[in-house]
Scaffold this active site. Structure first.
Site, PDB file in Angstrom:
ATOM      1  N   ARG A 294      73.509 -38.180 -11.787  1.00  0.00           N
ATOM      2  CA  ARG A 294      72.563 -37.289 -11.094  1.00  0.00           C
ATOM      3  C   ARG A 294      73.290 -36.023 -10.633  1.00  0.00           C
ATOM      4  O   ARG A 294      72.768 -34.914 -10.742  1.00  0.00           O
ATOM      5  CB  ARG A 294      71.934 -38.033  -9.910  1.00  0.00           C
ATOM      6  CG  ARG A 294      70.964 -39.131 -10.366  1.00  0.00           C
ATOM      7  CD  ARG A 294      70.158 -39.713  -9.211  1.00  0.00           C
ATOM      8  NE  ARG A 294      70.887 -40.702  -8.453  1.00  0.00           N
ATOM      9  CZ  ARG A 294      70.704 -42.029  -8.533  1.00  0.00           C
ATOM     10  NH1 ARG A 294      69.814 -42.521  -9.377  1.00  0.00           N
ATOM     11  NH2 ARG A 294      71.393 -42.860  -7.784  1.00  0.00           N
TER      12      ARG A 294
ATOM     13  N   PHE B  73      60.724 -41.162 -16.131  1.00  0.00           N
ATOM     14  CA  PHE B  73      61.181 -42.445 -15.569  1.00  0.00           C
ATOM     15  C   PHE B  73      61.926 -42.140 -14.263  1.00  0.00           C
ATOM     16  O   PHE B  73      63.082 -42.485 -14.077  1.00  0.00           O
ATOM     17  CB  PHE B  73      62.069 -43.215 -16.560  1.00  0.00           C
ATOM     18  CG  PHE B  73      61.438 -43.404 -17.918  1.00  0.00           C
ATOM     19  CD1 PHE B  73      60.595 -44.476 -18.165  1.00  0.00           C
ATOM     20  CD2 PHE B  73      61.688 -42.490 -18.944  1.00  0.00           C
ATOM     21  CE1 PHE B  73      60.019 -44.652 -19.424  1.00  0.00           C
ATOM     22  CE2 PHE B  73      61.107 -42.653 -20.200  1.00  0.00           C
ATOM     23  CZ  PHE B  73      60.276 -43.741 -20.442  1.00  0.00           C
TER      24      PHE B  73
ATOM     25  N   ASP C  26      56.531 -41.258 -13.471  1.00  0.00           N
ATOM     26  CA  ASP C  26      56.872 -42.678 -13.480  1.00  0.00           C
ATOM     27  C   ASP C  26      55.570 -43.469 -13.451  1.00  0.00           C
ATOM     28  O   ASP C  26      54.536 -42.980 -12.994  1.00  0.00           O
ATOM     29  CB  ASP C  26      57.737 -43.042 -12.264  1.00  0.00           C
ATOM     30  CG  ASP C  26      58.502 -44.352 -12.449  1.00  0.00           C
ATOM     31  OD1 ASP C  26      59.691 -44.303 -12.806  1.00  0.00           O
ATOM     32  OD2 ASP C  26      57.890 -45.430 -12.256  1.00  0.00           O
ATOM     33  N   SER C  27      55.642 -44.727 -13.927  1.00  0.00           N
ATOM     34  CA  SER C  27      54.431 -45.549 -13.950  1.00  0.00           C
ATOM     35  C   SER C  27      54.232 -46.307 -12.637  1.00  0.00           C
ATOM     36  O   SER C  27      53.208 -46.936 -12.441  1.00  0.00           O
ATOM     37  CB  SER C  27      54.500 -46.547 -15.113  1.00  0.00           C
ATOM     38  OG  SER C  27      55.674 -47.323 -15.009  1.00  0.00           O
TER      39      SER C  27
ATOM     40  N   ASN D 253      52.370 -43.340 -17.906  1.00  0.00           N
ATOM     41  CA  ASN D 253      53.275 -43.919 -18.896  1.00  0.00           C
ATOM     42  C   ASN D 253      53.995 -42.732 -19.563  1.00  0.00           C
ATOM     43  O   ASN D 253      53.349 -41.822 -20.087  1.00  0.00           O
ATOM     44  CB  ASN D 253      52.445 -44.699 -19.913  1.00  0.00           C
ATOM     45  CG  ASN D 253      53.298 -45.306 -21.001  1.00  0.00           C
ATOM     46  OD1 ASN D 253      54.274 -44.705 -21.464  1.00  0.00           O
ATOM     47  ND2 ASN D 253      52.934 -46.495 -21.413  1.00  0.00           N
TER      48      ASN D 253
ATOM     49  N   ASP E 140      65.354 -41.351 -18.480  1.00  0.00           N
ATOM     50  CA  ASP E 140      66.118 -42.507 -17.973  1.00  0.00           C
ATOM     51  C   ASP E 140      65.251 -43.763 -18.027  1.00  0.00           C
ATOM     52  O   ASP E 140      64.892 -44.328 -16.986  1.00  0.00           O
ATOM     53  CB  ASP E 140      66.599 -42.223 -16.531  1.00  0.00           C
ATOM     54  CG  ASP E 140      67.476 -43.338 -15.984  1.00  0.00           C
ATOM     55  OD1 ASP E 140      68.010 -44.128 -16.778  1.00  0.00           O
ATOM     56  OD2 ASP E 140      67.624 -43.408 -14.747  1.00  0.00           O
TER      57      ASP E 140
ATOM     58  N   CYS F 279      70.233 -47.807 -20.984  1.00  0.00           N
ATOM     59  CA  CYS F 279      70.954 -48.819 -20.196  1.00  0.00           C
ATOM     60  C   CYS F 279      70.904 -50.189 -20.862  1.00  0.00           C
ATOM     61  O   CYS F 279      71.132 -51.206 -20.221  1.00  0.00           O
ATOM     62  CB  CYS F 279      70.432 -48.873 -18.767  1.00  0.00           C
ATOM     63  SG  CYS F 279      68.683 -49.210 -18.638  1.00  0.00           S
TER      64      CYS F 279
HETATM   65  N1  SAH Z   1      65.946 -42.334 -12.970  1.00  0.00           N
HETATM   66  C1  SAH Z   1      65.798 -43.308 -11.902  1.00  0.00           C
HETATM   67  C2  SAH Z   1      65.850 -44.729 -12.372  1.00  0.00           C
HETATM   68  C3  SAH Z   1      64.858 -45.077 -13.457  1.00  0.00           C
HETATM   69  S1  SAH Z   1      64.596 -46.772 -13.678  1.00  0.00           S
HETATM   70  C4  SAH Z   1      66.832 -43.026 -10.827  1.00  0.00           C
HETATM   71  O1  SAH Z   1      67.749 -42.210 -11.044  1.00  0.00           O
HETATM   72  O2  SAH Z   1      66.749 -43.629  -9.756  1.00  0.00           O
HETATM   73  C5  SAH Z   1      63.297 -46.822 -14.816  1.00  0.00           C
HETATM   74  C6  SAH Z   1      61.939 -46.412 -14.248  1.00  0.00           C
HETATM   75  O3  SAH Z   1      61.029 -46.398 -15.335  1.00  0.00           O
HETATM   76  C7  SAH Z   1      61.323 -47.318 -13.204  1.00  0.00           C
HETATM   77  O4  SAH Z   1      61.002 -46.565 -12.078  1.00  0.00           O
HETATM   78  C8  SAH Z   1      60.019 -47.838 -13.837  1.00  0.00           C
HETATM   79  O5  SAH Z   1      58.950 -47.883 -12.903  1.00  0.00           O
HETATM   80  C9  SAH Z   1      59.748 -46.786 -14.863  1.00  0.00           C
HETATM   81  N2  SAH Z   1      59.010 -47.150 -16.062  1.00  0.00           N
HETATM   82  C10 SAH Z   1      59.156 -48.219 -16.865  1.00  0.00           C
HETATM   83  N3  SAH Z   1      58.402 -48.110 -17.973  1.00  0.00           N
HETATM   84  C11 SAH Z   1      57.743 -46.925 -17.861  1.00  0.00           C
HETATM   85  C12 SAH Z   1      56.838 -46.210 -18.693  1.00  0.00           C
HETATM   86  N4  SAH Z   1      56.459 -46.696 -19.890  1.00  0.00           N
HETATM   87  N5  SAH Z   1      56.382 -45.013 -18.279  1.00  0.00           N
HETATM   88  C13 SAH Z   1      56.770 -44.509 -17.096  1.00  0.00           C
HETATM   89  N6  SAH Z   1      57.642 -45.118 -16.282  1.00  0.00           N
HETATM   90  C14 SAH Z   1      58.125 -46.318 -16.654  1.00  0.00           C
END
Ligand code: SAH
Length: 388
Positions: free
Chosen positions: A208, A223, A244-245, A271, A292, A332
């Site tokens: 970050r 995400f 984010d979802s 999504n 991410d 990841c």
């Molecule tokens: N970038 C964040 C961590 C991301 S973790 C940080 O730095 O803290 C992955 C995230 O993806 C989670 O918040 C989860 O809710 C979201 N997620 C999972 N599948 C998804 C999708 N299809 N569309 C949107 N968000 C999604």
């Protein structure tokens, strides 16, 4: 009381020689008297000693090596391992309030995770053996850190493979869930009981900060979870959209945004696949994009689907980048190697007709140590790319 002895095959012994710490059930010749979660002595057919390990009666990973030493793995040994982990954090996460204090295999404490959020510690014990050591772990944390609270977030599916129940709660100290933590000069609210993982994704802390260095213009954080990247980008960008979802995650993101007095952020519950597709069709353009996603390939069988997922996300993102724009793209899944990830992103760049330079090849923050001979401990890949 002497510990039970487990006899392993030649191939099992070779795993140990290769520096790995997992021995599969197929390489257990005789489990002897070993019960669920016992600390056992390993020997081969010729009764040669190979070390001590946590034994699981259920998992395909039957043995997780603790030490090659004869010295009993008692409370003092455990405390030394935790102290060794803590001393690395002083070197690599000295400034951080929230960091991973113990990172399982990476700290030679297989299946034990301890995340520190200021005065609160969140513990995960993911195997029968580590679960049995929980009272001792709590006692060591109390003695060493005098924490305000120790929580467990053992509500994770992998515990099922060990025949362990999913549970969460307070192990010691105050019943608290929300904490306010500073990261890289920003304030964040984490929900330790209700959030994903142990509340935060601490493995991205250094990424970050790195992303902030290149951020400019109109930014998109896909995400976004509780806005970790988005808030970092905001100080350098005209506008940032976090997608984010999870509505709960976005609520925390909004609260952290207010805490920092930032006004150039917006959030969208969607999504990300749908969002990116629509944004691409609308010919939206961005200068900085973060991807991410969660681990797409939790099992090897999901690799092909994971490949398609990464390809689509990166293709759409690269198409929408303005010239000179930056893509910070992460994976990841430990089943996807850095080489695989570079390959899929390269395929996406070709399809997007973009020329791309690799500005940085990064990994998880250093408080999530990579054990050189255990490739699974190198799970996070983060590429910082610049599109011409
Ligand atoms: N970038 C964040 C961590 C991301 S973790 C940080 O730095 O803290 C992955 C995230 O993806 C989670 O918040 C989860 O809710 C979201 N997620 C999972 N599948 C998804 C999708 N299809 N569309 C949107 N968000 C999604």
């Amino acid at each position: 009381m002497s510990s039970p002895t487990v006899t392993i095959s030649q191939r099992g012994a070779e795993r140990v020689l290769s520096g790995h710490v997992w021995i599969y059930r197929a390489d257990v010749l005789d489990a002897g008297e070993a019960g669920p979660g016992d600390i056992v002595r390993l020997q081969d057919r010729r009764e040669q000693f190979w070390g001590q390990a946590l034994y699981s009666s259920k998992s395909q990973i039957a043995l997780r090596l603790l030490t090659r030493d004869e010295r009993p793995f008692d409370g003092a040994f455990l405390a030394e391992r935790i102290a060794m982990a803590a001393s690395l954090r002083q070197q690599v996460a000295g400034e951080a309030q929230a960091y991973r204090l113990v990172s399982a295999e990476g700290d030679l404490l297989p299946s034990l995770i301890i995340d520190r959020y200021g005065p609160c510690f969140v513990v995960q014990t993911l195997t029968q053996g580590m679960d049995r050591l929980k009272p001792q772990i709590v006692e060591i944390l109390q003695r060493t850190f005098s924490p305000r609270s120790i929580l467990e977030r053992n509500d994770v599916a992998v515990r099922g493979l060990e025949g362990l129940p999913e549970q969460k709660g307070t192990l010691a100290g105050d019943d608290i869930s929300e904490v306010e933590i500073e990261e890289n000069g920003l304030r964040f609210i984490f929900d330790l009981m209700g959030g994903q993982k142990t509340g935060g994704f601490l493995d991205q802390r250094e990424n970050r900060l790195a992303a902030r260095q290149y951020a400019h213009g109109r930014a998109l954080d896909c995400f976004s979870y509780t806005g970790g990247f988005a808030l970092h980008l905001a100080g350098k960008c005209g506008s940032v959209l976090g997608v984010d979802s999870s509505p709960e995650a976005l609520n925390l993101a909004r609260r952290s945004q207010r805490l920092n007095g930032l006004t150039n952020l917006e959030w969208k519950e969607a999504n990300c696949f749908d969002f990116l597709k629509a944004a691409d069709l609308e010919k939206q353009r961005y200068d900085t994009i973060v991807l991410d996603p969660p681990a797409f390939a939790r099992q090897k069988s999901k690799l092909e689907a994971a490949w398609r997922g990464y390809k689509e996300l990166n293709l759409r993102a690269l198409k929408m980048l303005n010239p000179g724009g930056f893509l910070i793209t992460c994976s990841c899944s430990h089943h996807v190697s850095e080489a695989d990830f570079l390959e899929v992103v390269a395929a996406a760049a070709l399809d997007a007709h973009r020329t791309v330079t690799v500005v940085e090849r990064r990994t998880q923050s250093r408080d999530h140590p990579i054990l050189l001979t255990v490739p699974e401990t190198h799970y996070l890949k983060c590429l910082i790319l610049r599109a011409v």
